[in-house]
Write an enzyme that holds these catalytic residues in place. Structure first.
Site: not given
Ligand code: PGA
Length: 253
Positions: A13-15, A97, A99, A167, A173, A213, A234-235
Site C-alpha cells: 500500500n503506497w498510500k 483502511h 486512515e 491492521e 507506521g 510495520s 505500507g512503508g
Molecule cells: P506500515 O503500513 O507497513 O507502514 O505500518 C501498513 C498499512 O497501513 O497498510
C-alpha cells in the site's frame, strides 16, 4: 476445502506516495522473478494505477487501488468507482483502511457498500480492520474486530474476492507490532466469525493478512503465525528491495 487452497498474498500500500519516477520501483520488483505460488500486489496512488498496469503487464505483479466509491458512476466529484478501476485492469482495492476510517469518517456500513461494489465489478476487496491502542489496553480488541468484521463484510460476500487485513491502528507506521500470540488470536477469531456467518468453506477461502510495520526483519516470524495468509505492507512497500525481501519471506513460509 483445506487451508492449502489459499494462495498467499503480499500486498503493498503506497498510500499518498509516489510520482511517475517512482514507477521504476515496479520495474525492479517485476524483474526479480516473483514466486509463482504466491500473489504479489502493489496498490499505488490512483494517479499511478494506469501507468503501473501498462508497465507490469508482462509480469505476475498485480496492481490495485486504495479506495473506491460505492456507486458505479454518477455525480460524485473526485471519486473513482470500482468499475472504473476494473476497466483500467486493476484487480483489487483496499477498503476501510484506518486512515480512511479516521481521516474520512468512513463507517463499517460504507465500507461494506464499497466492498459490495468492488466485488460486483470483479475486484478483490481487501477490507482493513483494527483496534486502537486504547481499545487494546481496555481489553476490547476482539469485540472491536468482531464488530468491524460483522459491519464491514457485505452479506453478499464472494469469498474468493475477499481479503481481510488485520491492521492494529497503533502498529501502522509506528515500528511496533503485536506479539505473535496476539496476531494469532485475532486471526483465529476472524476465521471463526466468518465461519459462523458464511459457513466453514467460505471462511476457509478468505485470505487473512496481517498489516502494520511489517518489515524484512520481522516478516518471517509473522508469516509463521497460524491463519496469517500474507501481509499488507505500507512503508516497506515503497522500496523494491525491502518489499522483495518480504515477498521472498512469504514464499518461503
Ligand atoms: P506500515 O503500513 O507497513 O507502514 O505500518 C501498513 C498499512 O497501513 O497498510
Amino acid at each position: 476445502m483445506g487451508a492449502g487452497m489459499r494462495r498467499k498474498l503480499a500486498a503493498g500500500n503506497w498510500k499518498m506516495n509516489g510520482l511517475l519516477a517512482d514507477l521504476a520501483q515496479l520495474d525492479q520488483l517485476a524483474k526479480a522473478p516473483l514466486p509463482p505460488h504466491i500473489d504479489t500486489l502493489i496498490c499505488p496512488p490512483a494517479t499511478l494505477i494506469h501507468p503501473a498496469i501498462a508497465q507490469t503487464r508482462a509480469s505476475a505483479l498485480a496492481i490495485g487501488a486504495q479506495d473506491c466509491h460505492a456507486q458505479s458512476a454518477g455525480a460524485f466529484t473526485g471519486d473513482i468507482s470500482a468499475l472504473q478501476l476494473r476497466d483500467l485492469g486493476a484487480s483489487a482495492v483496499i477498503l476501510g483502511h484506518s486512515e480512511r476510517r479516521e481521516g474520512h469518517g468512513e463507517s463499517d456500513q460504507l465500507v461494506a457498500a464499497k466492498a459490495h461494489a468492488a466485488q460486483a465489478a470483479g475486484l478483490c476487496a481487501i477490507i482493513c480492520l483494527g483496534e486502537t491502542l486504547a481499545q487494546r489496553q481496555a481489553g476490547d480488541t476482539l469485540q472491536v474486530i468482531g464488530a468491524q468484521c460483522a459491519g464491514s463484510v457485505p452479506a453478499t460476500l464472494d469469498p474468493a474476492l475477499l481479503v481481510l487485513a488485520y491492521e492494529p491502528v497503533w502498529a501502522i507506521g509506528s515500528g511496533l507490532i503485536p506479539t505473535l500470540p496476539q496476531i494469532a488470536e485475532v486471526h483465529s477469531a476472524l476465521r471463526a466469525a466468518l465461519a459462523a456467518r458464511f459457513g466453514a468453506e467460505a471462511a476457509h477461502t478468505v485470505r487473512l493478512l496481517y498489516g502494520g510495520s511489517v518489515k524484512p526483519d520481522n516478516a518471517a516470524e509473522v508469516f509463521g503465525v497460524a491463519d496469517v495468509d500474507g501481509a499488507l505492507v505500507g512503508g516497506a512497500s515503497l522500496n523494491a528491495q525491502d518489499f522483495s525481501a518480504i515477498v521472498q519471506a512469504l514464499a518461503a513460509a
